[in-house]
Design an enzyme around this catalytic site. Structure first.
Site, PDB file in Angstrom:
ATOM      1  N   ARG A   1      47.926  22.633 112.707  1.00 43.63           N
ATOM      2  CA  ARG A   1      46.474  22.668 112.736  1.00 43.63           C
ATOM      3  C   ARG A   1      45.884  23.062 114.127  1.00 43.63           C
ATOM      4  O   ARG A   1      45.000  23.854 114.452  1.00 43.63           O
ATOM      5  CB  ARG A   1      45.816  21.612 112.174  1.00 43.63           C
ATOM      6  CG  ARG A   1      45.942  21.407 110.782  1.00 43.63           C
ATOM      7  CD  ARG A   1      45.501  19.743 110.268  1.00 43.63           C
ATOM      8  NE  ARG A   1      44.023  19.830 110.398  1.00 43.63           N
ATOM      9  CZ  ARG A   1      43.328  18.853 110.809  1.00 43.63           C
ATOM     10  NH1 ARG A   1      43.972  17.471 110.700  1.00 43.63           N
ATOM     11  NH2 ARG A   1      42.209  18.838 110.807  1.00 43.63           N
TER      12      ARG A   1
ATOM     13  N   HIS B   1      35.561  11.816 116.315  1.00 45.29           N
ATOM     14  CA  HIS B   1      36.692  11.740 115.644  1.00 45.29           C
ATOM     15  C   HIS B   1      38.163  12.295 116.433  1.00 45.29           C
ATOM     16  O   HIS B   1      38.905  12.572 115.921  1.00 45.29           O
ATOM     17  CB  HIS B   1      36.841  12.632 114.188  1.00 45.29           C
ATOM     18  CG  HIS B   1      35.721  12.001 113.415  1.00 45.29           C
ATOM     19  ND1 HIS B   1      35.248  12.701 112.292  1.00 45.29           N
ATOM     20  CD2 HIS B   1      35.069  10.894 113.339  1.00 45.29           C
ATOM     21  CE1 HIS B   1      34.198  11.985 111.674  1.00 45.29           C
ATOM     22  NE2 HIS B   1      34.217  10.901 112.205  1.00 45.29           N
TER      23      HIS B   1
ATOM     24  N   SER C   1      28.305  17.325 105.857  1.00 47.18           N
ATOM     25  CA  SER C   1      27.727  16.900 104.477  1.00 47.18           C
ATOM     26  C   SER C   1      26.996  15.658 104.603  1.00 47.18           C
ATOM     27  O   SER C   1      26.638  15.445 103.660  1.00 47.18           O
ATOM     28  CB  SER C   1      29.231  16.706 103.913  1.00 47.18           C
ATOM     29  OG  SER C   1      30.048  15.945 104.323  1.00 47.18           O
TER      30      SER C   1
END
Ligand SMILES: [Zn+2]
Length: 251
Positions: A56, A105, A185
């Site tokens: 990633r 995060h 979201s």
């Protein structure tokens, strides 16, 4: 104007960075977040978890900031006092030119020793050779100080957000005159609590998201737009706006 921009995966998706769940493909498809993104998972199978994050990280390193990242950063150049608070673990805000970025995060392109917290330069999560297309298992390097394994410098499920970052985010929200929420979201807590905190204080909140979110109906305004379109519109509106947010800014 004192601005806080709170961003989520939607802004980076336009740069081709897969969302957390979209990164569960190929070799990783038979795993879920609980088997890749917790400390227990890392301790049970460090090579599996390190390999997933190395892959990633390589994807993020190969991606480029898009117009939305650049427009966010440009708000500071336009004369606004800007703090960027992001749920994203990539560095696209920084590469887009933003100077103050709070990573709620953690960061995907950084790692630290799980034992002593030590770091290494250059950071081993970016070490060559790059993971092959699709990624592979890789044994994490051992700390030269204590011998424990290096882990990605992200916040895993079950872990607290870094307290200094969270405190700084709350302080920025408390001090701002407009909170712009873009590409999130608004489902992930405690990050989703920041817009609620602003609304309780009477601070206007603008929600930019193509889909309606739990925040949209409660926000001062919801622009059903992509991050790039919404940030371009916001930057243009702010160029001619009153010193404090008014209805003309949001209509
Ligand atoms: Zn160590």
């Amino acid at each position: 104007m004192r601005l806080v921009v709170l961003s989520g995966a939607g802004i980076s998706a336009e740069s081709g960075v897969p969302t957390f769940r979209d990164a569960l493909t190929g070799l990783w498809a038979r795993f879920d977040a609980g088997r890749l993104a917790t400390e227990d998972a890392f301790r049970a199978d460090p090579a599996l978890v390190w390999g997933w994050y190395r892959w990633r990280a390589a994807m993020v390193a190969a991606a480029a900031p898009n117009a939305a990242h650049i427009d966010v950063a440009a708000l500071a150049d336009d004369g606004h006092a800007l703090t960027v608070v992001t749920q994203n673990v990539d560095d696209l805000h920084e590469r887009g030119g933003a100077r103050e970025v709070l990573h709620l995060h953690g960061r995907l392109l950084a790692s630290r020793c799980i034992g002593c917290g030590g770091r290494a330069a250059p950071d081993p999560i970016l070490a060559s050779p790059s993971p092959p297309e699709g990624g592979t298992r890789e044994t994490p390097p051992a700390c030269t100080t204590c011998g424990a394994a290096f882990r990605p410098d992200v916040v895993w499920f079950g872990e607290a957000l870094p307290a200094d970052v969270w405190d700084a985010a709350e302080a920025a929200v408390d001090a701002c005159e407009l909170l712009v929420v873009v590409g999130t979201s608004s489902l992930v807590w405690p990050a989703a609590g920041l817009p609620e905190r602003a609304l309780r204080a009477g601070t206007p909140v603008l929600d930019i998201n193509p889909q309606a979110t739990p925040l949209s109906s409660r926000a001062t305004a919801h622009w059903a737009q992509t991050a790039t379109a919404g940030m371009a519109q916001l930057r243009a509106r702010l160029a001619n706006a009153a010193p404090v947010p008014d209805a003309a800014l949001f209509d």
